[in-house]
Motif scaffolding. Structure first.
Motif, short mmCIF file in Angstrom:
data_model
loop_
_atom_site.label_atom_id
_atom_site.label_comp_id
_atom_site.label_asym_id
_atom_site.label_seq_id
_atom_site.Cartn_x
_atom_site.Cartn_y
_atom_site.Cartn_z
N SER A 3 0.82 -1.20 0.00
CA SER A 3 0.00 0.00 0.00
C SER A 3 0.85 1.26 0.00
O SER A 3 0.40 2.30 -0.43
CB SER A 3 -0.92 0.00 1.23
OG SER A 3 -0.16 0.02 2.42
N ALA A 4 2.09 1.17 0.49
CA ALA A 4 2.92 2.36 0.65
C ALA A 4 3.38 2.91 -0.69
O ALA A 4 3.76 2.17 -1.59
CB ALA A 4 4.12 2.04 1.52
N LYS A 5 3.36 4.22 -0.79
CA LYS A 5 3.90 4.91 -1.96
C LYS A 5 5.35 5.28 -1.65
O LYS A 5 5.63 5.90 -0.63
CB LYS A 5 3.06 6.14 -2.29
CG LYS A 5 1.66 5.77 -2.77
CD LYS A 5 0.76 6.98 -2.90
CE LYS A 5 0.17 7.40 -1.56
NZ LYS A 5 -0.82 6.42 -1.05
N GLU A 29 -0.73 10.37 8.70
CA GLU A 29 -0.77 9.04 8.09
C GLU A 29 0.36 8.20 8.68
O GLU A 29 1.04 8.60 9.62
CB GLU A 29 -0.66 9.16 6.57
CG GLU A 29 -1.78 9.99 5.96
CD GLU A 29 -1.56 10.26 4.48
OE1 GLU A 29 -2.01 9.44 3.67
OE2 GLU A 29 -0.91 11.27 4.15
N ARG A 30 0.59 7.03 8.09
CA ARG A 30 1.66 6.14 8.56
C ARG A 30 2.86 6.31 7.63
O ARG A 30 2.81 5.94 6.46
CB ARG A 30 1.17 4.70 8.58
CG ARG A 30 -0.04 4.46 9.50
CD ARG A 30 -0.72 3.14 9.20
NE ARG A 30 -1.23 3.11 7.83
CZ ARG A 30 -1.69 2.02 7.23
NH1 ARG A 30 -1.70 0.86 7.88
NH2 ARG A 30 -2.14 2.08 5.99
N VAL A 31 3.95 6.88 8.19
CA VAL A 31 5.10 7.29 7.39
C VAL A 31 6.36 6.56 7.85
O VAL A 31 6.64 6.49 9.04
CB VAL A 31 5.32 8.82 7.52
CG1 VAL A 31 6.62 9.23 6.82
CG2 VAL A 31 4.14 9.58 6.94
N SER A 92 5.94 -1.90 3.65
CA SER A 92 5.03 -1.46 2.59
C SER A 92 3.61 -1.96 2.81
O SER A 92 2.65 -1.35 2.31
CB SER A 92 5.53 -1.96 1.22
OG SER A 92 6.74 -1.32 0.87
N GLN A 93 3.45 -3.01 3.57
CA GLN A 93 2.12 -3.53 3.85
C GLN A 93 1.41 -2.72 4.93
O GLN A 93 0.18 -2.78 5.04
CB GLN A 93 2.22 -4.99 4.29
CG GLN A 93 2.70 -5.93 3.19
CD GLN A 93 2.95 -7.33 3.70
OE1 GLN A 93 2.33 -7.78 4.66
NE2 GLN A 93 3.88 -8.04 3.08
N SER A 94 2.17 -1.96 5.72
CA SER A 94 1.59 -1.20 6.83
C SER A 94 1.59 0.31 6.59
O SER A 94 0.69 1.01 7.04
CB SER A 94 2.35 -1.51 8.13
OG SER A 94 2.23 -2.87 8.48
N ALA A 95 2.64 0.82 5.93
CA ALA A 95 2.79 2.26 5.77
C ALA A 95 1.92 2.81 4.64
O ALA A 95 1.51 2.09 3.74
CB ALA A 95 4.26 2.59 5.50
N PRO A 122 12.63 -0.25 -6.43
CA PRO A 122 11.60 -0.62 -7.41
C PRO A 122 10.24 -0.07 -6.98
O PRO A 122 9.91 -0.04 -5.79
CB PRO A 122 11.61 -2.15 -7.37
CG PRO A 122 12.94 -2.52 -6.82
CD PRO A 122 13.31 -1.43 -5.86
N GLY A 123 9.48 0.38 -7.96
CA GLY A 123 8.14 0.88 -7.65
C GLY A 123 8.10 2.29 -7.10
O GLY A 123 7.05 2.74 -6.64
N THR A 124 9.22 3.00 -7.15
CA THR A 124 9.23 4.38 -6.66
C THR A 124 8.30 5.23 -7.51
O THR A 124 8.42 5.26 -8.75
CB THR A 124 10.66 4.95 -6.67
OG1 THR A 124 11.44 4.25 -5.69
CG2 THR A 124 10.68 6.43 -6.38
N ALA A 125 7.40 5.93 -6.84
CA ALA A 125 6.37 6.70 -7.55
C ALA A 125 6.83 8.09 -7.95
O ALA A 125 6.34 8.65 -8.94
CB ALA A 125 5.12 6.81 -6.68
N HIS A 126 7.76 8.66 -7.17
CA HIS A 126 8.17 10.03 -7.45
C HIS A 126 9.55 10.26 -6.84
O HIS A 126 9.92 9.59 -5.87
CB HIS A 126 7.17 11.02 -6.85
CG HIS A 126 7.23 12.39 -7.48
ND1 HIS A 126 6.65 12.66 -8.70
CD2 HIS A 126 7.81 13.55 -7.08
CE1 HIS A 126 6.85 13.93 -9.01
NE2 HIS A 126 7.56 14.49 -8.05
#
Length: 236
Positions: A3-5, A29-31, A92-95, A122-126
């Motif tokens: 779920s984490a970006k 939020e969860r960071v 990534s499953q919690s944040a 991998p999967g970095t959004a920005h």
């Protein structure tokens, strides 16, 4: 399912401040604050919880409720290095957000990248690319980490930094991170340290924008409009 970006911060002249401000903007939020290279641990008020070499269960528990968690593995000089892929997957499953520093600059305001940098997950959004305007007017050899990677700069280390030099450092970071322009924001930081160069800075920013980059001139320590400067609206 993750779920984490994942949001990277690279370059020089304000990476730590950028991470701190991003965490502050999203602390409801969860960071997770971390690195793929080396960082000093964040402490309060930036960080609510510090996890040193956490297990998968420990990182998930720390991120189970809102707030900012700093996590990493102990390294030399009191720094933390990156988490394993297993721990990152658990995080990534919690944040909601993973903000991470992906290169180093030896506390200088500008840098060039080795072939092994930055270390983008991998999967970095920005990715935020930071460049420190406090370098303006100073010798290249004093303010650019690994300036020797540019042959012309290595041969003329006393050359004074100007808009052309800063823009070239930004372009180097763009090329090194290998993300599309749409996934990048350039932060020309420390504008307060180059107050006499406002017109030149504006011209440099326009030139970079003409190349397809979102480019923002700012002073991250002082600007009140951080929500706009560090906007991640639409990131998925």
């Amino acid at each position: 399912m993750d779920s984490a970006k994942r949001i990277a911060v690279i370059g020089a002249g304000g990476k730590t401040t950028t991470l701190s401000k991003l965490a502050g903007l999203h602390r409801a939020e969860r960071v997770l604050l971390t690195t793929t290279t080396h960082i000093f641990p964040f402490s309060p008020p930036v960080c609510d919880r510090l996890c040193i070499a956490p297990t998968a269960e420990e990182i998930m528990q720390a991120l189970a409720y809102p707030g900012v968690v700093c996590a990493g593995v102990p390294s030399k000089n009191g720094k933390l290095t990156g988490l394993s892929e297993e721990i990152l997957q658990a995080a990534s499953q919690s944040a909601d957000w993973i903000f991470y520093e992906a290169d180093g600059a030896k506390c200088l305001p500008l840098k060039l990248h080795l072939d092994t940098e930055p270390v983008i997950l991998p999967g970095t959004a920005h990715c935020f690319i930071v460049a420190g305007l406090s370098a303006w007017g100073k010798p290249i050899c004093e303010v650019i980490h690994r300036y020797q990677l540019r042959e012309d700069w290595s041969q003329n280390p006393g050359r004074l930094v100007d808009g052309t030099v800063i823009a070239d450092c930004v372009r180097d970071a763009v090329q090194a991170c290998e993300l599309p322009c749409a996934n990048l924001t350039v932060l020309l930081n420390q504008v307060d340290a180059a107050a006499g160069k406002i017109e030149e800075i504006a011209a440099m920013a326009r030139e970079l924008e003409s190349e397809g980059f979102v480019c923002k001139t700012c002073s991250l320590r002082e600007d009140s409009d951080l929500a706009e400067i560090l906007s991640l609206e639409g990131i998925s």
